[in-house]
Design an enzyme around this catalytic site. Sequence first.
Site, short mmCIF file in Angstrom:
data_model
loop_
_atom_site.label_atom_id
_atom_site.label_comp_id
_atom_site.label_asym_id
_atom_site.label_seq_id
_atom_site.Cartn_x
_atom_site.Cartn_y
_atom_site.Cartn_z
CG HIS A 1 15.12 20.94 -127.61
ND1 HIS A 1 15.22 22.15 -126.96
CD2 HIS A 1 15.79 21.10 -128.78
CE1 HIS A 1 15.92 23.00 -127.70
NE2 HIS A 1 16.29 22.38 -128.81
CD GLN B 1 13.04 18.90 -134.98
OE1 GLN B 1 12.87 18.65 -136.17
NE2 GLN B 1 13.86 19.86 -134.57
CB CYS C 1 19.20 21.71 -127.45
SG CYS C 1 19.90 23.28 -127.94
CE LYS D 1 13.01 23.70 -134.26
NZ LYS D 1 14.45 23.51 -134.20
CG ASP E 1 8.83 19.73 -128.14
OD1 ASP E 1 8.54 20.22 -129.25
OD2 ASP E 1 9.97 19.79 -127.65
N1 PLP Z 1 11.78 20.95 -129.06
C1 PLP Z 1 12.40 20.29 -130.03
C2 PLP Z 1 12.18 18.82 -130.20
C3 PLP Z 1 13.27 20.98 -130.89
O1 PLP Z 1 13.90 20.30 -131.86
C4 PLP Z 1 13.46 22.35 -130.69
C5 PLP Z 1 14.41 23.09 -131.55
O2 PLP Z 1 15.31 22.54 -132.12
C6 PLP Z 1 12.77 23.00 -129.67
C7 PLP Z 1 11.94 22.26 -128.87
C8 PLP Z 1 12.92 24.46 -129.43
O3 PLP Z 1 12.43 25.18 -130.49
P1 PLP Z 1 12.64 26.77 -130.57
O4 PLP Z 1 14.10 27.01 -130.39
O5 PLP Z 1 12.13 27.12 -131.93
O6 PLP Z 1 11.82 27.36 -129.47
#
Ligand code: PLP
Length: 414
Positions: free
Chosen positions: A131, A211, A372, A234, A208
């Site tokens: 992401h 998900q 993203c 999430k 990370d």
């Molecule tokens: N990493 C992953 C794999 C994500 O899917 C997301 C959000 O969709 C993020 C990071 C960023 O999360 P946040 O916008 O809640 O900080």
Amino acid sequence: MESNIINEKIFDVEKIRNDFPILHQLVHKKPLCYLDNAASTQKPKIVIDSINDFYSTTNSNIHRGVHFLSEKATQKYENTRTTVKNFINAKSEKEIIFTSGTTASINLVAQSFGKKYVNEDDEIIVTYMEHHSNIVPWQILCEEKNVNLRVLPINNNGELILEKFNELITERTKLISVVHVSNSLGTINPIEEIIKIAHQNNIPVLVDAAQSIQHTSIDVQKLDCDFLAYSGHKIYGPTGVGVLFGKEKLLDEMPPFMGGGDMIAKVTFDETTYNELPYKFEAGTGNIAGVIGLGAAIDYVKSIGLEKIHKHENQLLEIATQKVSEIKGLKIIGTAKEKTSVLSFIVENIHPHDIGTFMDFEGVAIRTGHHCTQPVMDFFKIPATSRASFSFYNSLEDIDQFIIALKKTIEALS
Ligand code: PLP
């Protein structure tokens, strides 16, 4: 065509749906079919009530008060830290930092770990399926410190090519930062193996878990990851709150990321000393109600059971995958052997945004765009995908509504 996959009834989805007030509404006169769970999950009443209750009965600032409300608010806030610690099996509450979300957690590590341990000509490794929030913070660090970002490639199924670590890891590699489950492909990465490879080379790993935390149980001690980041929204909690887990030894040695109230031990104009962990990394007034809501969300998820959740969501993914595979002109993006909850696809000669807009008229909420993860789109040479993502509150009826709407959409737009 009827699916030949027999749905094993894992739990009563209808009963679970009753916990989520938002799901019971019509959208464009059709029952809402919410399949945008990878972007954000809906909130059970118990979470909404916990926030309402906090503002109705307990609202006060934490840590600095001796009065009744402040002590009660502090206790609830710190209770959630223990809930989070137990949920991911961290060793101590000192390893749990509350942030505003995954993005903030990764930026904290990039800046603080980066300041302490990363020097000119060093290297950070990420993967092709990250992401943007696990790419850009490292790029900022690279620019600031003249560091190189190296990228582990993926194959056409959307799986990491682990063998390439041999070419990427050097004595200058300071950190590997990797997504557990890809939000645009659904791939579950073999993080156990990645952590093993990294640690054989004395390299710490950030996972990370934005998900994965809502789909599968995570034990940070068993994994032996050095950092882990996730977002409250999430995992059925509120927006604007998240978690950074870090091993105590590392966090202890890292400098503060932000300065301000709560993160100090003593301030004079000559010298300031910092508070102990985890408060050193929690400057200013945080999202107190959000943290308490996150605690309620984790308790709720635990009461259902991540094993059951994972099983049910995998069935939905399997059934939906089989059904969309029968649609002519449709191509699934992300066909890894190990997948969960995310179904990304493109349809010949129809732009994903048109698909998303048309499906909305059928009451079906899916997401379209690059999610993203623009490098993933570039890899597959596409501008965007349509993405359906599943939660344990989705039913087989949701899948049927989605498939019928998709077929109707394709027919109308072809
Ligand atoms: N990493 C992953 C794999 C994500 O899917 C997301 C959000 O969709 C993020 C990071 C960023 O999360 P946040 O916008 O809640 O900080």
